[in-house]
Design a protein around this motif. Structure first.
Motif, PDB file in Angstrom:
ATOM      1  N   PHE A 110       0.834  -1.198   0.000  1.00 50.39           N
ATOM      2  CA  PHE A 110       0.000   0.000   0.000  1.00 50.39           C
ATOM      3  C   PHE A 110       0.872   1.253   0.000  1.00 50.39           C
ATOM      4  O   PHE A 110       0.620   2.209  -0.749  1.00 50.39           O
ATOM      5  CB  PHE A 110      -0.918  -0.017   1.228  1.00 50.39           C
ATOM      6  N   ALA A 111       1.917   1.255   0.844  1.00 46.53           N
ATOM      7  CA  ALA A 111       2.814   2.406   0.913  1.00 46.53           C
ATOM      8  C   ALA A 111       3.530   2.616  -0.425  1.00 46.53           C
ATOM      9  O   ALA A 111       3.709   3.751  -0.879  1.00 46.53           O
ATOM     10  CB  ALA A 111       3.834   2.210   2.031  1.00 46.53           C
ATOM     11  N   THR A 112       3.920   1.510  -1.054  1.00 47.06           N
ATOM     12  CA  THR A 112       4.581   1.607  -2.365  1.00 47.06           C
ATOM     13  C   THR A 112       3.643   2.204  -3.406  1.00 47.06           C
ATOM     14  O   THR A 112       4.035   3.035  -4.228  1.00 47.06           O
ATOM     15  CB  THR A 112       5.053   0.219  -2.824  1.00 47.06           C
ATOM     16  N   LEU A 113       2.370   1.781  -3.371  1.00 46.24           N
ATOM     17  CA  LEU A 113       1.380   2.293  -4.315  1.00 46.24           C
ATOM     18  C   LEU A 113       1.174   3.788  -4.127  1.00 46.24           C
ATOM     19  O   LEU A 113       1.151   4.557  -5.102  1.00 46.24           O
ATOM     20  CB  LEU A 113       0.056   1.541  -4.138  1.00 46.24           C
ATOM     21  N   VAL A 114       1.035   4.219  -2.868  1.00 45.04           N
ATOM     22  CA  VAL A 114       0.842   5.650  -2.586  1.00 45.04           C
ATOM     23  C   VAL A 114       2.053   6.453  -3.051  1.00 45.04           C
ATOM     24  O   VAL A 114       1.921   7.522  -3.666  1.00 45.04           O
ATOM     25  CB  VAL A 114       0.580   5.865  -1.087  1.00 45.04           C
ATOM     26  N   GLY A 115       3.257   5.934  -2.773  1.00 47.49           N
ATOM     27  CA  GLY A 115       4.465   6.628  -3.209  1.00 47.49           C
ATOM     28  C   GLY A 115       4.547   6.728  -4.722  1.00 47.49           C
ATOM     29  O   GLY A 115       4.914   7.775  -5.272  1.00 47.49           O
ATOM     30  N   ALA A 116       4.186   5.630  -5.413  1.00 52.01           N
ATOM     31  CA  ALA A 116       4.235   5.631  -6.875  1.00 52.01           C
ATOM     32  C   ALA A 116       3.242   6.630  -7.455  1.00 52.01           C
ATOM     33  O   ALA A 116       3.559   7.367  -8.399  1.00 52.01           O
ATOM     34  CB  ALA A 116       3.946   4.229  -7.410  1.00 52.01           C
TER      35      ALA A 116
END
Length: 250
Positions: A223-229
């Motif tokens: 989830f954190a990776t998706l938000v960062g992307a």
């Protein structure tokens, strides 16, 4: 942040001196310092607005680029450095989280006052309002607290962080104070988050708090990776006219 560094030097000088600034994530702030020089160099045009009353904005200079870059170094680089130097174990992280949640609970006292009396803490202590536009604090038939922040939105985001961290403590059954059960404290802070009356922060809380409470570590990382992307891709998507901004605003 200078105060944080001075305090750390007094309490744990060896850890700070061994940290070696610029050899960790804070190196990104130093890279940003170079990037702001190019930003200033590419924005030297003078801007003129208005026909009857003319407003002139001068072009950016090397001094402006240096000021923006040093702001990144102090506001981003220094906290990353201190965090890297001082917080190395899970016990260190637990202490940090407990302190943040603790001051969040203490802040609730001032939030309660301003919910009833409108944002008055800043004028009472400093003699002037922290945010000049009073219409910004009128929400949901009452007042949106500001306390000592720059805006009610900033306060709501701070309480969002406190609530998420309190939820993490409750999940692993760690108390801030023995008199308060972790679950009760996390639930109470979520109520305070709602009372801060910031729709964005509340929506973030509705997404992130359940994720922290029931989500596995891998799910949270994804989830954190998706938000960062999405954050990194947004300027490019908007430039390519792939974000329906007008329909979203409508």
């Amino acid at each position: 942040y200078f105060c944080i560094v001075l305090g750390a030097l007094m309490q744990a000088p060896r850890l700070i001196l061994r940290g070696r600034f610029g050899f960790g994530p804070e190196v990104l702030a130093l890279i940003s310092l170079v990037g702001t020089m190019f930003t200033a160099n590419g924005n030297k045009d003078v801007l003129v607005y208005g026909s009857y009353i003319t407003m002139v904005l001068p072009g950016m200079s090397l001094k402006d680029g240096l000021a923006m870059g040093m702001s990144d170094v102090f506001n981003l680089g220094v906290p990353f450095f201190v965090g890297r130097a001082l917080f190395k174990t899970s016990k260190d992280l637990e202490d940090l989280v407990r302190v943040i949640v603790g001051y969040g609970v203490f802040y609730c006292i001032f939030i309660a006052v301003e919910l009833r009396l409108s944002p008055q803490m800043h004028p009472w202590v400093y003699g002037y309002a922290g945010h000049q536009d009073f219409l910004q604090v009128l929400r949901w038939g009452g007042y949106r607290p500001v306390v000592f922040m720059t805006h009610g939105l900033a306060l709501a985001l701070m309480m969002l962080h406190v609530t998420v961290l309190a939820t993490a403590l409750a999940k692993v059954k760690i108390s801030v104070w023995k008199v308060l059960k972790p679950k009760t404290l996390a639930a109470a802070l979520f109520v305070v988050l709602i009372l801060c009356k910031s729709t964005g922060a509340i929506l973030y809380g509705l997404m992130v708090v359940p994720l922290v409470w029931i989500g596995r570590i891998k799910t949270q990382l994804r989830f954190a990776t998706l938000v960062g992307a999405l954050t990194l891709l947004y300027p490019a998507l908007q430039a390519a006219d792939l974000v329906p901004i007008q329909s979203m605003l409508a």
